[in-house]
Write a protein that holds these residues in place. Structure first.
Motif, PDB file in Angstrom:
ATOM      1  N   LEU A  44       0.833  -1.202   0.000  1.00  0.00           N
ATOM      2  CA  LEU A  44       0.000   0.000   0.000  1.00  0.00           C
ATOM      3  C   LEU A  44       0.868   1.253   0.000  1.00  0.00           C
ATOM      4  O   LEU A  44       0.611   2.205  -0.734  1.00  0.00           O
ATOM      5  N   GLY A  45       1.922   1.239   0.822  1.00  0.00           N
ATOM      6  CA  GLY A  45       2.824   2.397   0.880  1.00  0.00           C
ATOM      7  C   GLY A  45       3.477   2.673  -0.467  1.00  0.00           C
ATOM      8  O   GLY A  45       3.609   3.833  -0.881  1.00  0.00           O
ATOM      9  N   SER A  46       3.866   1.622  -1.171  1.00  0.00           N
ATOM     10  CA  SER A  46       4.486   1.809  -2.485  1.00  0.00           C
ATOM     11  C   SER A  46       3.481   2.384  -3.475  1.00  0.00           C
ATOM     12  O   SER A  46       3.815   3.240  -4.297  1.00  0.00           O
ATOM     13  N   ALA A  47       2.219   1.923  -3.376  1.00  0.00           N
ATOM     14  CA  ALA A  47       1.178   2.459  -4.262  1.00  0.00           C
ATOM     15  C   ALA A  47       0.919   3.931  -3.939  1.00  0.00           C
ATOM     16  O   ALA A  47       0.751   4.765  -4.836  1.00  0.00           O
ATOM     17  N   GLU A  50       3.683   5.993  -5.353  1.00  0.00           N
ATOM     18  CA  GLU A  50       3.517   6.217  -6.801  1.00  0.00           C
ATOM     19  C   GLU A  50       2.483   7.294  -7.087  1.00  0.00           C
ATOM     20  O   GLU A  50       2.623   8.052  -8.044  1.00  0.00           O
ATOM     21  N   SER A  51       1.461   7.359  -6.259  1.00  0.00           N
ATOM     22  CA  SER A  51       0.478   8.438  -6.420  1.00  0.00           C
ATOM     23  C   SER A  51       1.114   9.794  -6.105  1.00  0.00           C
ATOM     24  O   SER A  51       0.858  10.785  -6.796  1.00  0.00           O
ATOM     25  N   ILE A  52       1.944   9.823  -5.071  1.00  0.00           N
ATOM     26  CA  ILE A  52       2.654  11.067  -4.725  1.00  0.00           C
ATOM     27  C   ILE A  52       3.432  11.565  -5.947  1.00  0.00           C
ATOM     28  O   ILE A  52       3.429  12.761  -6.264  1.00  0.00           O
ATOM     29  N   CYS A  53       4.089  10.641  -6.637  1.00  0.00           N
ATOM     30  CA  CYS A  53       4.917  11.018  -7.790  1.00  0.00           C
ATOM     31  C   CYS A  53       4.102  11.628  -8.922  1.00  0.00           C
ATOM     32  O   CYS A  53       4.640  12.313  -9.781  1.00  0.00           O
ATOM     33  N   ARG A  54       2.814  11.364  -8.936  1.00  0.00           N
ATOM     34  CA  ARG A  54       1.954  11.919  -9.991  1.00  0.00           C
ATOM     35  C   ARG A  54       1.364  13.270  -9.610  1.00  0.00           C
ATOM     36  O   ARG A  54       0.726  13.920 -10.438  1.00  0.00           O
ATOM     37  N   MET A  55       1.522  13.675  -8.358  1.00  0.00           N
ATOM     38  CA  MET A  55       0.907  14.938  -7.926  1.00  0.00           C
ATOM     39  C   MET A  55       1.688  16.130  -8.472  1.00  0.00           C
ATOM     40  O   MET A  55       2.910  16.089  -8.535  1.00  0.00           O
ATOM     41  N   PRO A  56       0.984  17.205  -8.827  1.00  0.00           N
ATOM     42  CA  PRO A  56       1.683  18.389  -9.329  1.00  0.00           C
ATOM     43  C   PRO A  56       2.679  18.968  -8.324  1.00  0.00           C
ATOM     44  O   PRO A  56       3.665  19.580  -8.718  1.00  0.00           O
ATOM     45  N   GLY A 215      -3.891  15.175   0.568  1.00  0.00           N
ATOM     46  CA  GLY A 215      -3.709  14.304   1.731  1.00  0.00           C
ATOM     47  C   GLY A 215      -3.076  12.957   1.408  1.00  0.00           C
ATOM     48  O   GLY A 215      -3.140  12.025   2.213  1.00  0.00           O
ATOM     49  N   ILE A 216      -2.460  12.841   0.242  1.00  0.00           N
ATOM     50  CA  ILE A 216      -1.860  11.546  -0.111  1.00  0.00           C
ATOM     51  C   ILE A 216      -0.595  11.295   0.709  1.00  0.00           C
ATOM     52  O   ILE A 216      -0.358  10.178   1.174  1.00  0.00           O
ATOM     53  N   THR A 217       0.206  12.332   0.919  1.00  0.00           N
ATOM     54  CA  THR A 217       1.410  12.155   1.731  1.00  0.00           C
ATOM     55  C   THR A 217       1.023  11.840   3.184  1.00  0.00           C
ATOM     56  O   THR A 217       1.685  11.040   3.841  1.00  0.00           O
ATOM     57  N   ASN A 223       0.069   5.343   6.977  1.00  0.00           N
ATOM     58  CA  ASN A 223       0.079   3.913   6.639  1.00  0.00           C
ATOM     59  C   ASN A 223       1.044   3.131   7.531  1.00  0.00           C
ATOM     60  O   ASN A 223       0.879   1.928   7.750  1.00  0.00           O
ATOM     61  N   LEU A 224       2.051   3.825   8.076  1.00  0.00           N
ATOM     62  CA  LEU A 224       2.948   3.156   9.028  1.00  0.00           C
ATOM     63  C   LEU A 224       2.163   2.634  10.232  1.00  0.00           C
ATOM     64  O   LEU A 224       2.430   1.545  10.742  1.00  0.00           O
TER      65      LEU A 224
END
Ligand code: AVJ
Length: 326
Positions: A44-47, A50-56, A215-217, A223-224
């Motif tokens: 889940l953390g890796s997913a 990856e979403s973080i990497c897509r954020m502007p 709120g993705i970060t 998630n920890l």
């Protein structure tokens, strides 16, 4: 054998549950309380990452991919007769794929070693890199150090070690030096490292990258706590903790913390933790050190590498540096 002992001893990211429990117990007992950032990356953390990497607001990934696209060719031209690339933390494989796509086929290495603690990341990355038909891909599900040792056991020819995505930012300065010296010790003269490093930039830009409006970060950080629940039988109120990101100017690092909203009980059965946190007390979960370009050169030189090329994305403040072992 009771049912607990019969549970598989390996958690989703490859570290043993015993190791996770021992680290949780130790790091939570420190002042200030901490948890190691490498545990952010289960499936889940890796997913979420990856979403973080897509954020502007998180510019590292795109800035680096632009540099790899534009200068990948120059990277390989500096390394004639390169035979192997070892990538530490390949993630989904996009970085290396982009680097290879920027190079003429005759410059591509013959062999690629991918080292990651996450089995799912390795599988995805191996598939991505495997699409270059002429490249042999080997994976090592391991920490950087032991994976590198494994990869270097059967070394032949000239090696490039890629450490991209500003992953070096998770090390404190002594840790970054020790890490690079370790890499250097596994290489011979003429081998090289390719380092992608995020640069110091205005504080507002740093903070919004680590505390985003979606709120993705925050989910990535919290998630920890979910992992403590699921893997270590923890009784923790998830809503009792807030995500906080701050810029520590003295140490040039962004810190992520989990902050207790009110007094919180922290009971983690499998880690033998039974503590109380006062309202406002924090658990420090990550440091992301930011660099100025000269500092990257100095660091490399002090660890036995001579920088031979550096490309900087001024818009987003990111540096790609190639350095040769001497
Ligand atoms: C993958 C370690 C480079 O520090 O920027 C992203 C991880 N943490 N958002 C970083 C991360 C919060 C990332 N690294």
């Amino acid at each position: 054998m009771d049912s607990r002992a019969a549970k598989p001893a390996v958690s989703v990211d490859g570290a043993s549950v015993e190791q996770f429990a021992a680290d949780v117990r130790y790091y939570l007992s420190l002042t200030p309380r901490q948890l190691p950032s490498r545990y952010l990356y289960d499936d889940l953390g890796s997913a979420l990452f990856e979403s973080i990497c897509r954020m502007p607001w998180y510019t590292i990934t795109r800035a680096e991919l632009r540099l790899l696209t534009t200068h990948g060719d120059s990277v390989f031209r500096r390394l004639p007769s390169l035979t192997r690339v070892v990538e530490l933390g390949p993630g989904n494989g996009d970085k290396l794929r982009t680097l290879f796509e920027a190079a003429p086929p005759q410059h591509r290495p013959i062999e690629v070693h991918l080292i990651d603690v996450s089995a799912s990341a390795l599988a995805t990355a191996a598939q991505t890199i495997g699409s270059f038909g002429d490249v042999r891909v080997l994976t090592h599900q391991a920490t950087y150090d032991s994976g590198l040792r494994e990869a270097q056991r059967q070394r032949t020819g000239r090696t490039l070690v890629a450490f991209l995505g500003s992953n070096i930012g998770n090390f404190d300065p002594p840790g970054a030096s020790a890490f690079l010296q370790n890499i250097r010790a596994s290489l011979k003269n003429g081998d090289a490292v390719l380092l992608g490093v995020d640069l110091v930039k205005p504080t507002e830009r740093l903070l919004v990258a680590y505390d985003d409006p979606l709120g993705i970060t925050a989910a990535f950080n919290r998630n920890l706590l979910v992992r403590l629940h699921r893997e270590l039988d923890a009784a923790i109120d998830l809503d009792g903790f807030l995500h906080r990101a701050l810029w520590n100017a003295e140490h040039r690092r962004v810190e992520m913390h989990l902050v207790a909203r009110t007094d919180q009980a922290l009971r983690i059965a499998r880690a033998q933790v039974d503590e109380r946190l006062n309202a406002g007390e924090t658990i420090w979960t990550e440091s992301s050190y930011k660099y100025v370009p000269e500092q990257i050169d100095d660091l490399l030189e002090s660890c036995g590498f001579k920088p031979t090329g550096q490309w900087i994305d001024r818009d987003d403040g990111f540096a790609l540096t190639i350095a040769e072992a001497f």
